[in-house]
Motif scaffolding. Structure first.
Motif, PDB file in Angstrom:
ATOM      1  N   THR A  22      31.271  -3.040 -46.077  1.00  0.00           N
ATOM      2  CA  THR A  22      31.506  -1.607 -46.231  1.00  0.00           C
ATOM      3  C   THR A  22      30.209  -0.883 -46.598  1.00  0.00           C
ATOM      4  O   THR A  22      29.912   0.189 -46.065  1.00  0.00           O
ATOM      5  N   LEU A  23      29.459  -1.480 -47.510  1.00  0.00           N
ATOM      6  CA  LEU A  23      28.167  -0.885 -47.872  1.00  0.00           C
ATOM      7  C   LEU A  23      27.280  -0.729 -46.643  1.00  0.00           C
ATOM      8  O   LEU A  23      26.744   0.346 -46.380  1.00  0.00           O
ATOM      9  N   LYS A  24      27.152  -1.817 -45.898  1.00  0.00           N
ATOM     10  CA  LYS A  24      26.177  -1.831 -44.802  1.00  0.00           C
ATOM     11  C   LYS A  24      26.617  -1.005 -43.608  1.00  0.00           C
ATOM     12  O   LYS A  24      25.846  -0.218 -43.064  1.00  0.00           O
ATOM     13  N   HIS A  25      27.860  -1.209 -43.193  1.00  0.00           N
ATOM     14  CA  HIS A  25      28.258  -0.685 -41.888  1.00  0.00           C
ATOM     15  C   HIS A  25      29.084   0.595 -41.948  1.00  0.00           C
ATOM     16  O   HIS A  25      29.204   1.297 -40.956  1.00  0.00           O
ATOM     17  N   VAL A  26      29.661   0.884 -43.092  1.00  0.00           N
ATOM     18  CA  VAL A  26      30.444   2.111 -43.191  1.00  0.00           C
ATOM     19  C   VAL A  26      29.669   3.176 -43.973  1.00  0.00           C
ATOM     20  O   VAL A  26      29.546   4.308 -43.540  1.00  0.00           O
ATOM     21  N   ALA A  64      19.850   2.531 -44.149  1.00  0.00           N
ATOM     22  CA  ALA A  64      18.925   2.976 -45.195  1.00  0.00           C
ATOM     23  C   ALA A  64      17.861   1.921 -45.461  1.00  0.00           C
ATOM     24  O   ALA A  64      16.684   2.242 -45.643  1.00  0.00           O
ATOM     25  N   ILE A  65      18.280   0.669 -45.489  1.00  0.00           N
ATOM     26  CA  ILE A  65      17.312  -0.415 -45.694  1.00  0.00           C
ATOM     27  C   ILE A  65      16.333  -0.463 -44.527  1.00  0.00           C
ATOM     28  O   ILE A  65      15.116  -0.554 -44.717  1.00  0.00           O
ATOM     29  N   ALA A  70      22.075   3.286 -56.113  1.00  0.00           N
ATOM     30  CA  ALA A  70      23.429   3.536 -56.605  1.00  0.00           C
ATOM     31  C   ALA A  70      24.468   2.796 -55.776  1.00  0.00           C
ATOM     32  O   ALA A  70      25.527   2.425 -56.278  1.00  0.00           O
ATOM     33  N   MET A  71      24.181   2.568 -54.500  1.00  0.00           N
ATOM     34  CA  MET A  71      25.140   1.854 -53.649  1.00  0.00           C
ATOM     35  C   MET A  71      25.429   0.474 -54.217  1.00  0.00           C
ATOM     36  O   MET A  71      26.581   0.042 -54.247  1.00  0.00           O
ATOM     37  N   SER A 110      30.236   5.954 -49.662  1.00  0.00           N
ATOM     38  CA  SER A 110      29.508   6.980 -48.922  1.00  0.00           C
ATOM     39  C   SER A 110      28.914   8.009 -49.871  1.00  0.00           C
ATOM     40  O   SER A 110      27.822   8.543 -49.636  1.00  0.00           O
ATOM     41  N   CYS A 111      29.643   8.283 -50.921  1.00  0.00           N
ATOM     42  CA  CYS A 111      29.151   9.212 -51.942  1.00  0.00           C
ATOM     43  C   CYS A 111      27.913   8.617 -52.623  1.00  0.00           C
ATOM     44  O   CYS A 111      26.911   9.317 -52.834  1.00  0.00           O
ATOM     45  N   ALA A 112      27.961   7.323 -52.928  1.00  0.00           N
ATOM     46  CA  ALA A 112      26.803   6.663 -53.551  1.00  0.00           C
ATOM     47  C   ALA A 112      25.611   6.659 -52.598  1.00  0.00           C
ATOM     48  O   ALA A 112      24.464   6.846 -53.011  1.00  0.00           O
ATOM     49  N   HIS A 113      25.882   6.433 -51.324  1.00  0.00           N
ATOM     50  CA  HIS A 113      24.821   6.454 -50.319  1.00  0.00           C
ATOM     51  C   HIS A 113      24.126   7.813 -50.309  1.00  0.00           C
ATOM     52  O   HIS A 113      22.891   7.911 -50.301  1.00  0.00           O
ATOM     53  N   ALA A 114      24.923   8.857 -50.349  1.00  0.00           N
ATOM     54  CA  ALA A 114      24.346  10.202 -50.364  1.00  0.00           C
ATOM     55  C   ALA A 114      23.492  10.396 -51.610  1.00  0.00           C
ATOM     56  O   ALA A 114      22.413  11.003 -51.554  1.00  0.00           O
ATOM     57  N   ALA A 115      23.962   9.861 -52.751  1.00  0.00           N
ATOM     58  CA  ALA A 115      23.194   9.991 -53.992  1.00  0.00           C
ATOM     59  C   ALA A 115      21.850   9.290 -53.855  1.00  0.00           C
ATOM     60  O   ALA A 115      20.814   9.810 -54.296  1.00  0.00           O
ATOM     61  N   ASP A 116      21.851   8.112 -53.259  1.00  0.00           N
ATOM     62  CA  ASP A 116      20.588   7.394 -53.063  1.00  0.00           C
ATOM     63  C   ASP A 116      19.648   8.163 -52.141  1.00  0.00           C
ATOM     64  O   ASP A 116      18.449   8.246 -52.376  1.00  0.00           O
ATOM     65  N   ARG A 117      20.203   8.712 -51.083  1.00  0.00           N
ATOM     66  CA  ARG A 117      19.377   9.487 -50.146  1.00  0.00           C
ATOM     67  C   ARG A 117      18.801  10.724 -50.828  1.00  0.00           C
ATOM     68  O   ARG A 117      17.649  11.089 -50.599  1.00  0.00           O
TER      69      ARG A 117
END
Lengths: 591, 591
Positions: free
Chosen positions: B12-16, B22-23, B104-105, B369-376
Motif C-alpha cells: 500500500t505504501l509503495k503502490h497506492v 517518491a523513492i 512520515a509514510m 496517502s495523507c502521510a505521503h503528501a506530508a512527506d512531499r
C-alpha cells in the motif's frame, strides 16, 4: 436518566400498529383504550422510578457465582419481587393459570420499558414468558398443573437451554442426551452454555426447558426433544422437594448486561448427592418433536429481542438529547442566548439526534406491527392464516433491524457525549455494551436475514410479501394525496424505496426459484435492511398522517430525505453485487 | 492473535500511496525500498511478538493511580523500554537530535502496527512524537537543547494538555492561566482533563505541553499560549531537579484503552512543597500564539488517530477471519468436506468479512496517502504548497472515516464471533471497546467534518478539491482502459461515485459562498463519508491496477458493487436533505 415515553408508545400502538382499530373491532374483548393507557402509564412509572435507578448498580456489580449459587446485584432481588407483585409477569399469560390474557401489543410495549430501564433486568422475565408459552401450548395437563401457575405469577422463573459449545446457530449438532427412566420421566445429561438466568436468587425454583436427544433419536434436528427440568423437584402438594442433578458451573464475563447471569449449566453430572446421576426431566410435547415446541417460543423471543433493540435505542436517544441540550460548545446560528450554544443547536448534532430518533421510531413501529399481527392471528377467524404469515414475515425483520438500530443508536449516543461518552460513569457506553448482545442472541442477525430470505419470502406461494409491499404503498398514496407541505419529498422517496423493495424481492424470489442459492444468500443481509427501511419509512408516514402533527411530518421527511435513500444501493448490492461476493470470498477461505 | 500484515502495508505504501515513486525520484534521500522493507519487517516482528502478547494484560489490569503515581500494567514498563531501545521512538524525529529522520509514510506504517497490537500502548509514543514536533518547530534553542534529545530517544515522554471540563471542542473557553515570573519563566495554574499518559511509570520525567492564558491575553483563541511544563525541573547538567507543582489527581474509568492512563492534571495547586504555588513553565513560540503551535501537532495527531482506526480494523478483521475459518456451523454449497462447514463458506459471512477487509484497506490507503503528501510537503520545492494543501484536505477525512471504520469493523468482528464475541475472553469485544475512543478524541468526527467543509473545501480558492477529484478520475480511466474483466462494473460504479463527489462538493461550495451556513453544516458528516468512499474506492482500484492481481481486482469489484453505491444517497442527503434537518431539528431544542 430514562423516562418511559408512555405517550409515544401509546400513540405508536394505537395509530401505527393498529391497536385502536383492533380495540374498536372488538378483537381484544373488553380491553378499552383507557385500560390500555392505564397499564402503560403504570408500567412507565415502574420502569422509570423502580428499574432505572438499579441499572448502574447492576452493571457495576454484575451477577456473582459462588459454590454453584448466583447472587444478583444489591437490590435486584427486591426489585424483581416488587415487579412480580405488580402483576407484570402475568400480563400476557393465560387467564386460566392466573394471567391477565392481555394482547401481545401491550406485552411488547411494557417489555420495551423494562428493557430501556435495563436489558439485564428485562431479560429474565422474557425467558419466563417463553417458558409459559411452551408449557401452555405443548406440555401435559399434569405439567401445566404443577408449573404453570407459578411460572405465570413469576414465583418461579423459566429458562431456555439450547446452545452447546459446538451447536449455536446449527441445532443439528446438539449432543445433550436424554434417557427414558421407565416411569414416564427422563434423565438428562450434558452441558449447555450461554444460559440466561440459568441460576439466580430471584426465585426458589427455576424451571429449565432443555433440548436433548433420546438414544434412538434420528440424527439432525428431527431427533431433538424438549424437556422440562426443574432445579428442585416438586412434591405432589406443590412444595419443593429434592435438588435435581443440575448446576451452574460458570458465569460468562461479558461485554454488557452484567447483571444478567449467563450460565454454563451441567446436567446429570451427579450434583445431587445420594442419587443416581441424571437430571430428572419431563417431556414437553412429543419425543423428537422438541424443535417445533422451541420454535413457538422462538418467534416470540425474537420479537422480544427486537424490542430490546428499540428499548436501548430509546434510552440512548433520551440520554444524548438531554446532554446535547445541556452541554455548551461553540457558536450556532440558531442560538441567540448568552455564551456558548448548547450543542443541540449545531446542525451536525441535530442530524445525529434525528437519525437516532427516527431509526428508533421506525424500529418500534415494525416491532409493534409484528405484535399486532400476532394478536390478530391468535384471535383466529378467517384471516388468522394471513396474520400468522405476517408475524412470520415481520419477526426476523423486527429482530435484526431493531437490534442493529440499538447498536448504531447507542454508538451515536456515545459520540454525542464526546469525551464524556467514553467514561463509564456517564452511562452512554454502558448502553452500547448492553446493546451489543441483541444482534447476536436468539439467532444472529445473519440467521434472521437467511430466515427472511429462505422461509419468509416463499410464504403464501411468494404472494404474502407482495401484499405487504402493496399495503405500504397505500400509505404512500395517502401521503401524496394529503398534499401536506410538511412531508417535503417524502412521497417520492417512499415510492422509490418501495420500488427498490419490490424489485429486490422479485429478484431474490427468482434466484431462489432457480436454485441460485449462494447468490441469493449473499443478498440476505442487505435485503433485510432494505425491507426494514422501506417499511419503517412508511410507518413514520402513517404516524404523521394519523394526527396531522407537523413535528411528525418533519421527522418523516427527515427520514425520507436523509436515510431512506440507502435502499437504492442496497438493491444494487442485492441485484448486481452478489456475484462479486462469491468471487472475492474464495480468497478468504484457508486451505 | 494479530500478525502484522507487513506485505500488505508495504504494498500500500509503495503502490497506492506513492512511496515507490517518491523513492525513485529521490524525495527521501538515500532511503531505498530495501531499507524501508527491513524497517517494516522488524516493526512487524516487534508488534506481533512483543506488543500483542501484552494487550490483554493491559486491558485487564489497566493503569492504577495511588498517591498521585500511576502504575502501568505488569510488563508494560519493560515493553516500553524494549520498544525505545529498538529506536522506534526516534524513527521520524530530526537527525540533529538523535532521530532517524525517516519519512512520515514509514512513521504511520509502523504506528499502525503498534496500534493494531494495542491502541493503549501505541497512544503514549504518539503523543511524545507530537511534543517532539512542537518543540522542534517552535521552541527556543535552550528548550530544544534541554528536552529534545531525551524526547527523541524516548527517555522522557511528552503529553498534550488542552482539554478542560468546559472546553473540549471549543478552545475559546480555555481558562488555565499562566503568569510571568519575571525571570523568563511562567507559572501555570489550572485543571486539565482527559490527559493521555499524563502520569505513568514508563519514564523518569514527563514533558507536558500545556495551553494556558496570560493575564493580559485577548479573549478567545487568540489569547492562548503554549508552555512546556516538565514533571521534574531539569538541572543545567541535564539531571533531574525538583518536582514541579503539578500532579495527577484522578484517572478516568473508561470503556476501553484501559492500560492508557487518562489523567486529570492539576497545575499550580501547591503540590511541590516548600515553594510558592505555580507550576514552572517555559513558553513555546510566542505569547498568545499557542494555538498555531498546537495546530502543528494536531494535524499529525489527527492522522495518527486515523491510523488507530485502520489499526483496530485490521486487528478485528484478522481475528474474525481466523474464527470464521475455524468455527463450523451448518452446511454451505462451497464446502465439500466432512461435517459442518467452516462459517467462512457462508455467503453472508463472506459479505461481512469482505466489507471489513475492503473498508480497512480503503481507510489505510487514505491515511498513507495523507502521510505521503506530508512527506512531499516537507521535502519542499515548488510543489510544497500544493502538497501541504493535500495534507490539509486529507487529514480530517483520514481521521474521521478511518475511525468510523475502526468502530464499524470491530463491531462486525464481534458479530462474526456470534455468542463468543460478547465474551470478554475472546478479545473481539475489547477491540470494539478500544476502537470507540478514536472517533471522539483529537477533535470529534463531527468537528473533522466541519473542518473539511469550512476550512478545506476553500483551499486554493476552492480549486484544490477539484484537482483531487480529477486525479481520482484518472485512476478510473485506467480501470476502464485496462479492460480487465476482474473489475466487473467497478469503472461505472467509481465514475458514479466521483460524480456524486463533484456534485456534492460544488453544491456545498455554493452554499458556503452564499452564506447558507446551517444548510452546509447539516451536510458535513455525509460529505466526509462520501469523500472517503469515493477516494477509498479509487485507491482500491489503484492497488488492483498496480500488480494486475486478480484477488485485488475482486476486492475492488466487491467494494465498488456493494459499498460504493452509498455515495448516491449521501449526495442526495447533502443536496436535498439538509433543509429537513433544520425543520425537524427545532423540536429537539429544550425551551
Amino acid at each position: 436518566m430514562y423516562r418511559a415515553p408512555v405517550e409515544e408508545i401509546s400513540f405508536t400502538l394505537k395509530h401505527v400498529a393498529g391497536l385502536k382499530a383492533a380495540i374498536e373491532e372488538g378483537a381484544f374483548g373488553d380491553l378499552g383504550e383507557d385500560l390500555a393507557d392505564a397499564i402503560l402509564q403504570e408500567a412507565g412509572r415502574f420502569a422509570t422510578e423502580e428499574v432505572t435507578p438499579l441499572r448502574e448498580i447492576g452493571d457495576r456489580h454484575g451477577a456473582v457465582l459462588k459454590d454453584a449459587a448466583v447472587t444478583t446485584p444489591p437490590g435486584w432481588k427486591e426489585l424483581y419481587a416488587r415487579w412480580r407483585e405488580g402483576g407484570w409477569n402475568a400480563l400476557q399469560a393465560p387467564e386460566e393459570f392466573g394471567g391477565q390474557g392481555l394482547p401481545a401489543m401491550l406485552g411488547v410495549a411494557v417489555l420495551e420499558m423494562w428493557n430501556s430501564a435495563s436489558i439485564a433486568f428485562g431479560l429474565g422475565p422474557m425467558l419466563t414468558m417463553g417458558a409459559v408459552e411452551a408449557v401452555e401450548k405443548h406440555a401435559s395437563e399434569a405439567l401445566k398443573h404443577t408449573y404453570l401457575e407459578k411460572l405465570v405469577s413469576g414465583e418461579w422463573m423459566g429458562t431456555m437451554n439450547l446452545t452447546e459449545p459446538q451447536a449455536g446457530s446449527d441445532l443439528n449438532a446438539l449432543r445433550a442426551r436424554a434417557e427414558r427412566a421407565g416411569d414416564g420421566t427422563y434423565r438428562i445429561f450434558g452441558q449447555k452454555i450461554f444460559i440466561t438466568y440459568g441460576e439466580h436468587d430471584f426465585t426458589d425454583n427455576i424451571v429449565h426447558l432443555v433440548l436433548a436427544r433420546l438414544p434412538d433419536a434420528p440424527a439432525g434436528t428431527r431427533g431433538i426433544s424438549l424437556f422440562l427440568v426443574p432445579k428442585f423437584l416438586v412434591n405432589e402438594d406443590g412444595s419443593l422437594g429434592a435438588r435435581n442433578d443440575l448446576f451452574c458451573s460458570g458465569l460468562e464475563h461479558k461485554l454488557g448486561i452484567h447483571a444478567s447471569p449467563t450460565c454454563t449449566m451441567i446436567f446429570g453430572d451427579g450434583f445431587a448427592e445420594g442419587r443416581e446421576p441424571g437430571a430428572v426431566g419431563w417431556l414437553i410435547g412429543e419425543e423428537n418433536r422438541g424443535l417445533a415446541c422451541m420454535f413457538t417460543m422462538m418467534n416470540n423471543a425474537r420479537l422480544a429481542v427486537g424490542i430490546q433493540g428499540v428499548a436501548v435505542a430509546e434510552a440512548a436517544f433520551q440520554k444524548a438529547l438531554a446532554y446535547a441540550n445541556e452541554r455548551r460548545q461553540g457558536k450556532a446560528a440558531s442560538y441567540s442566548g448568552e455564551g456558548m450554544a448548547p450543542i443541540v443547536h449545531h446542525p451536525d448534532v441535530q442530524r445525529t439526534l434525528l437519525s437516532m430518533k427516527t431509526l428508533t421510531q421506525a424500529a418500534r413501529a415494525i416491532c409493534y406491527s409484528c405484535a399486532h399481527a400476532a394478536d390478530r392471528a391468535r384471535a383466529g377467524g378467517e384471516r388468522a392464516q394471513y396474520w400468522q404469515e405476517r408475524v412470520n414475515l415481520l419477526t426476523p425483520v423486527a429482530k435484526a433491524f431493531s437490534t442493529d438500530v440499538g447498536v448504531d443508536v447507542a454508538s451515536l449516543g456515545v459520540q454525542v457525549h464526546g469525551g464524556m461518552g467514553f467514561i463509564e460513569e456517564t452511562g452512554a457506553a454502558a448502553l452500547l455494551r448492553d446493546a451489543r448482545i441483541a444482534p447476536i442472541y436468539e439467532g444472529t442477525n445473519g440467521i434472521q436475514a437467511i430466515d427472511l430470505l429462505t422461509r419468509k419470502l416463499p410464504l403464501d406461494g411468494g404472494e404474502h410479501i407482495g401484499g405487504y409491499i402493496a399495503e405500504l404503498g397505500g400509505i404512500v398514496s395517502d401521503v401524496r394525496s394529503s398534499n401536506l407541505p410538511g412531508f417535503g419529498r417524502s412521497a417520492n422517496a417512499l415510492d422509490d424505496a418501495l420500488d427498490d423493495f419490490s424489485n429486490a424481492t422479485r429478484h431474490l424470489q427468482k434466484l431462489l426459484a432457480n436454485g441460485r442459492m449462494d447468490e441469493a444468500l449473499a443478498g440476505a443481509t442487505p435485503y433485510l435492511r432494505l425491507f426494514a427501511l422501506a417499511a419503517g419509512g412508511a410507518y413514520l408516514a402513517r404516524a404523521a398522517l394519523a394526527d396531522g402533527d407537523e413535528e411528525r411530518q418533519a421527522l418523516c421527511r427527515f427520514f425520507a430525505e436523509n436515510l431512506l435513500g440507502e435502499t437504492r444501493p442496497l438493491r444494487e448490492s442485492i441485484v448486481e453485487g452478489a456475484a462479486s461476493v462469491g468471487v472475492a470470498g474464495k480468497a478468504l477461505i484457508s486451505d
